[in-house]
Scaffold this motif. Structure first.
Motif, PDB file in Angstrom:
ATOM      1  N   PRO A 216     -58.062  57.465  61.142  1.00  0.00           N
ATOM      2  CA  PRO A 216     -58.781  57.642  59.871  1.00  0.00           C
ATOM      3  C   PRO A 216     -60.009  56.744  59.734  1.00  0.00           C
ATOM      4  CG  PRO A 216     -56.426  57.635  59.482  1.00  0.00           C
ATOM      5  CD  PRO A 216     -56.623  57.258  60.919  1.00  0.00           C
ATOM      6  N   LEU A 217     -59.937  55.520  60.243  1.00  0.00           N
ATOM      7  CA  LEU A 217     -61.086  54.622  60.175  1.00  0.00           C
ATOM      8  C   LEU A 217     -62.220  55.111  61.062  1.00  0.00           C
ATOM      9  CD1 LEU A 217     -59.271  51.150  60.257  1.00  0.00           C
ATOM     10  CD2 LEU A 217     -60.209  52.346  58.264  1.00  0.00           C
ATOM     11  N   ILE A 218     -61.863  55.665  62.207  1.00  0.00           N
ATOM     12  CA  ILE A 218     -62.884  56.217  63.091  1.00  0.00           C
ATOM     13  C   ILE A 218     -63.555  57.417  62.435  1.00  0.00           C
ATOM     14  CG2 ILE A 218     -63.242  57.364  65.327  1.00  0.00           C
ATOM     15  CD1 ILE A 218     -60.947  55.632  66.405  1.00  0.00           C
ATOM     16  N   LEU A 219     -62.784  58.213  61.711  1.00  0.00           N
ATOM     17  CA  LEU A 219     -63.358  59.350  61.001  1.00  0.00           C
ATOM     18  C   LEU A 219     -64.288  58.897  59.871  1.00  0.00           C
ATOM     19  CD1 LEU A 219     -60.247  61.725  60.843  1.00  0.00           C
ATOM     20  CD2 LEU A 219     -62.211  61.833  62.391  1.00  0.00           C
ATOM     21  N   VAL A 220     -64.020  57.729  59.294  1.00  0.00           N
ATOM     22  CA  VAL A 220     -64.944  57.156  58.313  1.00  0.00           C
ATOM     23  C   VAL A 220     -66.288  56.879  58.978  1.00  0.00           C
ATOM     24  CG1 VAL A 220     -65.434  55.144  56.873  1.00  0.00           C
ATOM     25  CG2 VAL A 220     -63.160  56.176  56.814  1.00  0.00           C
ATOM     26  N   VAL A 221     -66.254  56.354  60.193  1.00  0.00           N
ATOM     27  CA  VAL A 221     -67.490  56.086  60.936  1.00  0.00           C
ATOM     28  C   VAL A 221     -68.266  57.387  61.147  1.00  0.00           C
ATOM     29  CG1 VAL A 221     -68.424  55.312  63.159  1.00  0.00           C
ATOM     30  CG2 VAL A 221     -66.543  54.057  62.083  1.00  0.00           C
ATOM     31  N   TYR A 222     -67.553  58.451  61.506  1.00  0.00           N
ATOM     32  CA  TYR A 222     -68.179  59.767  61.656  1.00  0.00           C
ATOM     33  C   TYR A 222     -68.843  60.199  60.344  1.00  0.00           C
ATOM     34  CZ  TYR A 222     -68.557  64.841  62.299  1.00  0.00           C
ATOM     35  OH  TYR A 222     -69.017  66.131  62.361  1.00  0.00           O
ATOM     36  N   GLY A 223     -68.119  60.003  59.229  1.00  0.00           N
ATOM     37  CA  GLY A 223     -68.661  60.381  57.927  1.00  0.00           C
ATOM     38  C   GLY A 223     -69.872  59.563  57.530  1.00  0.00           C
TER      39      GLY A 223
END
Length: 362
Positions: A216-223
């Motif tokens: 989920p934190l990596i997906l925040v980076v994507y966002g």
């Protein structure tokens, strides 16, 4: 996409097979965008937005209640039907509220909702799915859609129906070669990005060595990458729409070519995921504006078709990624295949430029 392992376990299928759930939603967008935009040409735009989001809410709640692979596939397909027309009509409404030279900016601000979704919604839903079950994020999205219906009713200004609009006029846009070329840029060029991002969770856990709880934190980076990309899209377009489109696609091709290598280290993987969000998001508003320019009288259909093509790319990318993985290749290979698709998008864009110059010379 962040929930594929949980969905695969929940409905007892493999991760590549669960990837077809992504394709089912995307195909719903591909079918629904041109169909609804054409049939609803004379319906007031605000009414369309309310009806589309209400349908989206119902279909997502149905996804949460699905008990088998088949029923989930059907529910995801139905969820995708309103997507393209909703964003297409929303883009037209946004562009109509500003001066002509600020249309790309207005469209990028409307689409910035997608970036907020990827900063907050996607990581939150992934976290929710990991701890509560894959059904809960779909129910949550259904509840958000109901809130969105209320927001549209309260805040979007009434825009009367275009009395001159008709299905025939909307469909006339499809007789223009430049429209098809713009659609081709989106379908082929974006396919590579989706071939990579559809399998982002196992890529980050298997290649980079992150724990599933870190995803989920990596997906925040994507966002965050998407959000920054949306803010600069308008500035990039000032150098010329086609220059911006070709330049962005070239950089996407380069990124995808090295993504498999970058994903094998934790720091470089995070940087690669940020760029995977940043570069394509610059491209989306420019493609949207390009379609609206070349479609002329078929504005609603053209705006909806942009999302149809992006989701055709979504379906194509997810499927091609599943083919590569099913044949035993590792998670570094979908992005390498994706680089070739991005190069194909550059080629189509160059053909569009050449054709435009030839028409201008005439």
């Amino acid at each position: 996409m962040g929930l594929l392992p949980q969905i695969a376990d929940g409905i007892d299928v493999s991760i590549p097979a669960a990837g077809h759930v992504v394709s089912a939603y995307a195909l719903g967008v591909v079918v629904g965008a041109p169909l609804i935009a054409t049939l609803a040409a004379k319906v007031p735009r605000k009414t369309q937005l309310v009806a589309l989001m209400a349908a989206f809410a119902v279909a997502n709640i149905a996804s949460a209640l699905a008990v088998s692979y088949g029923s989930l596939m059907v529910a995801r397909f139905l969820s995708g039907l309103p997507h393209g027309t909703f964003f297409g009509i929303g883009s037209v409404v946004a562009a109509s509220m500003v001066a002509p030279n600020r249309r790309t900016w207005a469209v990028s601000m409307m689409l910035a909702g997608l970036t907020v979704a990827n900063v907050i919604g996607v990581p939150l839903s992934t976290l929710m799915g990991q701890h509560l079950g894959w059904q809960y994020p779909y129910a949550f999205v259904g509840a958000l859609a109901i809130a969105c219906v209320a927001a549209v009713i309260a805040w979007i200004p009434v825009q009367p129906a275009d009395e001159n609009a008709s299905a025939t006029k909307e469909l006339k846009a499809l007789t223009r070669p430049q429209v098809w070329l713009a659609l081709g840029i989106g379908t082929v060029g974006f396919g590579g990005m989706f071939a990579t991002f559809s399998y982002i969770t196992p890529t980050m856990t298997d290649l980079a060595g992150f724990s599933e709880s870190t995803v989920p934190l990596i997906l925040v980076v994507y966002g965050v990458g998407m959000t920054i990309g949306a803010t600069v899209a308008g500035k990039v377009s000032q150098f010329g729409l086609m220059r911006g489109i070709i330049g962005s696609l070239s950089l996407i091709a380069l990124l995808l070519a090295v993504f498999g290598f970058l994903a094998q280290g934790k720091v470089t993987a995070v940087i690669a995921v940020f760029l995977l969000g940043f570069l394509p998001t610059i491209l989306v508003p420019m493609l949207q504006t390009r379609l609206m320019d070349v479609a002329q009288e078929g504005q609603s259909l053209a705006a909806a078709l942009n999302h149809s093509t992006l989701n055709a790319a979504n379906a194509l990318g997810a499927w091609m990624g599943s083919v590569v993985l099913s044949r035993g290749y590792g998670y570094e290979w979908p992005s390498r295949l994706g680089a070739l698709l991005a190069v194909g998008g550059v080629f189509i864009a160059l053909v569009s430029v050449w054709l435009g110059r030839r028409e201008a010379a005439r």
